[in-house]
Scaffold this motif. Sequence first.
Motif, PDB file in Angstrom:
ATOM      1  N   ARG A  38      -4.055  10.157  -6.946  1.00  0.00           N
ATOM      2  CA  ARG A  38      -5.095  11.135  -6.675  1.00  0.00           C
ATOM      3  C   ARG A  38      -5.944  10.627  -5.512  1.00  0.00           C
ATOM      4  O   ARG A  38      -6.280   9.461  -5.471  1.00  0.00           O
ATOM      5  N   GLY A  39      -6.247  11.491  -4.581  1.00  0.00           N
ATOM      6  CA  GLY A  39      -7.069  11.067  -3.452  1.00  0.00           C
ATOM      7  C   GLY A  39      -6.279  10.386  -2.360  1.00  0.00           C
ATOM      8  O   GLY A  39      -6.839   9.697  -1.519  1.00  0.00           O
ATOM      9  N   GLU A  40      -4.967  10.556  -2.374  1.00  0.00           N
ATOM     10  CA  GLU A  40      -4.170   9.968  -1.290  1.00  0.00           C
ATOM     11  C   GLU A  40      -4.627  10.489   0.064  1.00  0.00           C
ATOM     12  O   GLU A  40      -4.713   9.741   1.030  1.00  0.00           O
ATOM     13  N   GLY A  41      -4.958  11.791   0.075  1.00  0.00           N
ATOM     14  CA  GLY A  41      -5.392  12.405   1.328  1.00  0.00           C
ATOM     15  C   GLY A  41      -6.653  11.769   1.887  1.00  0.00           C
ATOM     16  O   GLY A  41      -6.875  11.772   3.097  1.00  0.00           O
TER      17      GLY A  41
ATOM     18  N   LEU B  55       0.831  -1.210   0.000  1.00  0.00           N
ATOM     19  CA  LEU B  55       0.000   0.000   0.000  1.00  0.00           C
ATOM     20  C   LEU B  55       0.861   1.254   0.000  1.00  0.00           C
ATOM     21  O   LEU B  55       0.539   2.233  -0.672  1.00  0.00           O
ATOM     22  N   ALA B  56       1.966   1.214   0.741  1.00  0.00           N
ATOM     23  CA  ALA B  56       2.831   2.392   0.803  1.00  0.00           C
ATOM     24  C   ALA B  56       3.433   2.673  -0.567  1.00  0.00           C
ATOM     25  O   ALA B  56       3.438   3.812  -1.034  1.00  0.00           O
ATOM     26  N   ILE B  57       3.933   1.622  -1.230  1.00  0.00           N
ATOM     27  CA  ILE B  57       4.539   1.827  -2.553  1.00  0.00           C
ATOM     28  C   ILE B  57       3.488   2.334  -3.538  1.00  0.00           C
ATOM     29  O   ILE B  57       3.724   3.271  -4.299  1.00  0.00           O
ATOM     30  N   PHE B  58       2.292   1.734  -3.490  1.00  0.00           N
ATOM     31  CA  PHE B  58       1.231   2.172  -4.413  1.00  0.00           C
ATOM     32  C   PHE B  58       0.815   3.613  -4.132  1.00  0.00           C
ATOM     33  O   PHE B  58       0.613   4.401  -5.048  1.00  0.00           O
ATOM     34  N   LEU B  59       0.684   3.944  -2.861  1.00  0.00           N
ATOM     35  CA  LEU B  59       0.258   5.307  -2.513  1.00  0.00           C
ATOM     36  C   LEU B  59       1.311   6.334  -2.902  1.00  0.00           C
ATOM     37  O   LEU B  59       1.012   7.517  -3.053  1.00  0.00           O
ATOM     38  N   ASP B  60       2.546   5.877  -3.043  1.00  0.00           N
ATOM     39  CA  ASP B  60       3.642   6.799  -3.338  1.00  0.00           C
ATOM     40  C   ASP B  60       3.752   7.090  -4.838  1.00  0.00           C
ATOM     41  O   ASP B  60       4.687   7.732  -5.271  1.00  0.00           O
ATOM     42  N   GLN B  61       2.788   6.606  -5.643  1.00  0.00           N
ATOM     43  CA  GLN B  61       2.863   6.806  -7.100  1.00  0.00           C
ATOM     44  C   GLN B  61       2.035   8.025  -7.526  1.00  0.00           C
ATOM     45  O   GLN B  61       1.324   7.981  -8.519  1.00  0.00           O
TER      46      GLN B  61
ATOM     47  N   ILE C 121      -8.310   0.871  -3.878  1.00  0.00           N
ATOM     48  CA  ILE C 121      -9.736   1.026  -3.560  1.00  0.00           C
ATOM     49  C   ILE C 121     -10.265  -0.234  -2.870  1.00  0.00           C
ATOM     50  O   ILE C 121     -11.028  -0.157  -1.906  1.00  0.00           O
ATOM     51  N   LEU C 122      -9.821  -1.411  -3.344  1.00  0.00           N
ATOM     52  CA  LEU C 122     -10.245  -2.650  -2.691  1.00  0.00           C
ATOM     53  C   LEU C 122      -9.848  -2.669  -1.223  1.00  0.00           C
ATOM     54  O   LEU C 122     -10.638  -3.053  -0.362  1.00  0.00           O
ATOM     55  N   PHE C 123      -8.633  -2.226  -0.946  1.00  0.00           N
ATOM     56  CA  PHE C 123      -8.199  -2.210   0.452  1.00  0.00           C
ATOM     57  C   PHE C 123      -8.981  -1.176   1.255  1.00  0.00           C
ATOM     58  O   PHE C 123      -9.301  -1.411   2.417  1.00  0.00           O
ATOM     59  N   ALA C 124      -9.294  -0.051   0.623  1.00  0.00           N
ATOM     60  CA  ALA C 124     -10.106   0.948   1.327  1.00  0.00           C
ATOM     61  C   ALA C 124     -11.444   0.328   1.723  1.00  0.00           C
ATOM     62  O   ALA C 124     -11.925   0.508   2.842  1.00  0.00           O
ATOM     63  N   LEU C 125     -12.042  -0.463   0.800  1.00  0.00           N
ATOM     64  CA  LEU C 125     -13.309  -1.125   1.117  1.00  0.00           C
ATOM     65  C   LEU C 125     -13.128  -2.124   2.259  1.00  0.00           C
ATOM     66  O   LEU C 125     -13.967  -2.226   3.157  1.00  0.00           O
ATOM     67  N   PHE C 126     -12.015  -2.847   2.227  1.00  0.00           N
ATOM     68  CA  PHE C 126     -11.721  -3.821   3.289  1.00  0.00           C
ATOM     69  C   PHE C 126     -11.643  -3.133   4.653  1.00  0.00           C
ATOM     70  O   PHE C 126     -12.199  -3.607   5.639  1.00  0.00           O
ATOM     71  N   TYR C 127     -10.981  -1.963   4.705  1.00  0.00           N
ATOM     72  CA  TYR C 127     -10.851  -1.272   5.983  1.00  0.00           C
ATOM     73  C   TYR C 127     -12.184  -0.664   6.424  1.00  0.00           C
ATOM     74  O   TYR C 127     -12.451  -0.537   7.609  1.00  0.00           O
TER      75      TYR C 127
ATOM     76  N   ASN D   2      -0.183   3.085 -18.049  1.00  0.00           N
ATOM     77  CA  ASN D   2      -1.602   3.240 -17.757  1.00  0.00           C
ATOM     78  C   ASN D   2      -2.226   1.991 -17.145  1.00  0.00           C
ATOM     79  O   ASN D   2      -3.015   2.079 -16.215  1.00  0.00           O
ATOM     80  N   VAL D   3      -1.872   0.836 -17.701  1.00  0.00           N
ATOM     81  CA  VAL D   3      -2.436  -0.415 -17.199  1.00  0.00           C
ATOM     82  C   VAL D   3      -2.040  -0.601 -15.736  1.00  0.00           C
ATOM     83  O   VAL D   3      -2.860  -0.938 -14.887  1.00  0.00           O
ATOM     84  N   THR D   4      -0.757  -0.337 -15.466  1.00  0.00           N
ATOM     85  CA  THR D   4      -0.275  -0.468 -14.094  1.00  0.00           C
ATOM     86  C   THR D   4      -1.034   0.472 -13.170  1.00  0.00           C
ATOM     87  O   THR D   4      -1.401   0.105 -12.062  1.00  0.00           O
ATOM     88  N   ARG D   5      -1.278   1.693 -13.655  1.00  0.00           N
ATOM     89  CA  ARG D   5      -1.957   2.663 -12.796  1.00  0.00           C
ATOM     90  C   ARG D   5      -3.382   2.231 -12.470  1.00  0.00           C
ATOM     91  O   ARG D   5      -3.831   2.367 -11.339  1.00  0.00           O
ATOM     92  N   VAL D   6      -4.070   1.686 -13.471  1.00  0.00           N
ATOM     93  CA  VAL D   6      -5.429   1.191 -13.210  1.00  0.00           C
ATOM     94  C   VAL D   6      -5.378   0.100 -12.147  1.00  0.00           C
ATOM     95  O   VAL D   6      -6.173   0.091 -11.201  1.00  0.00           O
ATOM     96  N   PHE D   7      -4.421  -0.797 -12.296  1.00  0.00           N
ATOM     97  CA  PHE D   7      -4.267  -1.883 -11.329  1.00  0.00           C
ATOM     98  C   PHE D   7      -3.998  -1.325  -9.923  1.00  0.00           C
ATOM     99  O   PHE D   7      -4.595  -1.751  -8.935  1.00  0.00           O
TER     100      PHE D   7
END
Lengths: 298, 296
Positions: A106-109, A97-103, B29-35, B18-23
């Motif tokens: 948008r909406g990190e906040g 999650l940290a690595i992904f959030l560091d990219q 978002i899935l983890f946000a739903l989990f939390y 782009n593909v990576t970013r969508v992933f």
Amino acid sequence: MAEPAQADFRTRLQDWLPKIVLAPSFAVTLLFVYGFILFTIVLSFTGSKMLPKFDAWVGLANYQRLFSLPEWKIALVNIAIFASLYIVICTLIGLMLAIFLDQKIRGEGALRPIYLYPMALSFIVTGTAWKWFLDPGIGLQNVMHQWGWESFQFTWIKSNTMAIYTIVIAAVWQTSGFVMAMFLAGLRGIDNEILKAAQIDGASNWQLYRRIVIPLLRPAFLSAFVILSHLAIKSYDLVIALTNGGPGRATAMPATFMYSYTFTRNEMGVGASSAVIMLMTIAAIMVPYLYAELKEKK
Amino acid sequence: MASSVSGATQDSAVSTGNVTRVFIYLVLILFALFYLLPLYVMAVNSVKPLAEITGGNMMALPRDWTLEPWGAAWSTAQIGVSPTGLKPYFLNSILMVVPAVAISTVVGALNGYILTKWRFRGDTWVFGLMLFSCFIPFQIVLIPMARVLGLLGLAGSVPGLILVHVVYGIGFTTLYFRNYYAAFPTELIRAAQIDGAGFFRIFWRILLPVSGPIAVVSVIWQFTNIWNDFLFGVSFGGTSQPVTAALNNLVQSSTGVKEYNVHFAGAILAALPTLFVYIVAGRYFVRGLMAGSVKG
């Protein structure tokens, strides 16, 4: 004549004042932490039952009895399963999650507080929520049945062999966001020039993270490991709230064992010996870490 | 370091397709739903009649909204032997947490000040011994603590719980303030000393005015830990148990019909103070905490 003497007294008081102010804290720590540890260690060599009794010396008998008890063996196996899964999964999820959030997300906040808020909750609240959500009768399994997936089965929380994993799920839910924050702070501390240089040299993203970023996160890994292992060994509230040690005693842990032997089964000597084992395990992890930290800071 | 924790303040050197970013967005978002899931489950089912939970779908929104479970959890639910609801226990928690947080924070600030600005031989050892006390499994002190509280006449009382939480909290508060004050220039302290300022005057006039950020960390940390504590509350609370112990009592009670909606309402009630603190001041907390732990 009187004035210099008074001034002298004042400077000497100033010299002593810091120590006088610190003394109560130190005395309280010595008594309530180290004195109490000693008390419990001594107690673990006595035949105390309902109340502490220091005249009935039994040597190592409590420890022998402890390690012959099936419930203690269950507790040890459980803590091994729980701690290793909890630490590994929290670290992996936190890092990802940290690595992904560091990219430049948008909406990190908005996402960060969502990941982090479980940390603000009591383990009793977490346990209550997951206890009923994982309950086959009203929770997840029932939801799936209602949604038309009739064959869906999820009865871990009622199962002798699987219940321990529900504790892992709830505990990971509670702390993985916190681990994410630790790694994110580490990532934000890395000098971008290093990364840019590596990219110019033609490193792929994967190589970049594997060879450069993750090794640079070593301090964050260490902090995460120490905090998580310490939380795991102390875990008591969550087990009580989620499974209460059950079904049967399938999810007994050292912390629940200690409590039940000391306060409900009136085997205080055995309870004390289990607490000593817990302390020694944590000390084996914490003392080297704290020692290194303090030495560095000097 | 501290300020960079919040918000993407620097450009990441890593570029992604782009593909990576969508992933990546999908996973995030899935983890946000989990939390959010357990919070959603608790909130939605706390305003449903019981029949809608036992005979319905836990994920569904309520058909008949009702606030009765909240009222029951607060004032009429059966806790142990008496139908008092969580209210008296909630008050116990407040009476316990406010003085315990205040005392441990003030003591921690003074200790941190002494350990960094009035150093003496062996101060690292003193600090090391206090620091280790943060990490002991509390099971090792339960038996003697029960004994000592009994001797002091504090067993089963709110003052007893305050004492316990202060004793085992000052290690952490000392750690926070020590790390924070270590970065404060000692020359300023020496200069003030030469000007004739004494121990308390320097603390009051020079260090305290800049202690805001770390005081926030210390207060939030202590508040969350003490409010959420269960082990000490259930061991030493007696008739003055905190709300966590009462909630557990409510949920685990084996008699009668399980009122899930009341349990969920009670769980949210018990979580509200820490959630509130987190929402109001959580940012500062994480920032300060990370500044302390990552600096190492």
